[in-house]
Write an enzyme that holds these catalytic residues in place. Sequence first.
Site, PDB file in Angstrom:
ATOM      1  N   SER A  35     -11.895  -3.176 -52.440  1.00  0.00           N
ATOM      2  CA  SER A  35     -10.524  -3.656 -52.235  1.00  0.00           C
ATOM      3  C   SER A  35      -9.653  -3.279 -53.411  1.00  0.00           C
ATOM      4  O   SER A  35     -10.108  -3.271 -54.563  1.00  0.00           O
ATOM      5  CB  SER A  35     -10.524  -5.184 -52.094  1.00  0.00           C
ATOM      6  OG  SER A  35      -9.212  -5.694 -52.079  1.00  0.00           O
ATOM      7  N   TYR A  44     -13.317 -13.031 -56.476  1.00  0.00           N
ATOM      8  CA  TYR A  44     -13.245 -11.934 -55.512  1.00  0.00           C
ATOM      9  C   TYR A  44     -12.775 -10.645 -56.168  1.00  0.00           C
ATOM     10  O   TYR A  44     -13.368  -9.577 -55.989  1.00  0.00           O
ATOM     11  CB  TYR A  44     -12.311 -12.319 -54.364  1.00  0.00           C
ATOM     12  CG  TYR A  44     -12.183 -11.255 -53.301  1.00  0.00           C
ATOM     13  CD1 TYR A  44     -13.183 -11.091 -52.343  1.00  0.00           C
ATOM     14  CD2 TYR A  44     -11.070 -10.417 -53.251  1.00  0.00           C
ATOM     15  CE1 TYR A  44     -13.079 -10.116 -51.354  1.00  0.00           C
ATOM     16  CE2 TYR A  44     -10.954  -9.444 -52.277  1.00  0.00           C
ATOM     17  CZ  TYR A  44     -11.959  -9.303 -51.329  1.00  0.00           C
ATOM     18  OH  TYR A  44     -11.852  -8.329 -50.369  1.00  0.00           O
TER      19      TYR A  44
END
Length: 231
Positions: free
Chosen positions: A133, A156
């Site tokens: 990501s 994350y």
Amino acid sequence: MTITFITGANKGLGHETARRLVALGHTVLLGARDVRAGRAAARELGARHVPLDVTDEESVAAAAADVERHEGRVDVLVNNAGIHGPFGDPSGLTGADVGAVLDVNVVGVVRVTTAFLPLLRRSADPVIINVSSAMGSLAATHDPRRPESTAIAPAYTASKAALTMLTTQYAKALPGLRINAADPGYTATDLNGHSGHQTVTEGTDVIVRLATEGPGHGTGRFVDRAGDIAW
């Protein structure tokens, strides 16, 4: 026929990737921890469910042995399974919080990759796609024009930065495989409460492209829908 194994494929990006690759003629093996959901998704898509918990060494070994018995090789491995962990102010963040995210998003990828490498090496064109990501990108998270710059998700983001670097290390060490990191973009999935501006089909464009681009393309790349991106 291309044999593709996708982790975390019973919903979201993994499910849509499976749907699209089945439509393109791939034999898709749908890895999912939830047996009921995995079987239902596989029936719906025309795939085969393989039970898989990326945090469990025995489960990962059993999944690789299952594929060894049935298909005998893997051409494309999509490491898609992931969790987000706590959002917001990190003042109360614990080691356990971060460890749980890393165990799925980074260590889980290592477990699966190691177990599946012998199957990938039987392919004429072995490919690994790690679903990373831009949330783990310095360039994106410091660019006020991008939504990644406004998000606070310490576990994350750290996990995705680690995964992208892990990808480059595997690519350097394993030149016989094509290993790349994919940024799906801000896609509406359960992971973000369906707040993303992209559909899951748009979010899987880069994964499908990497899974189907064929020999001769680069390795160690970080790629989104528009092409190679800065990290």
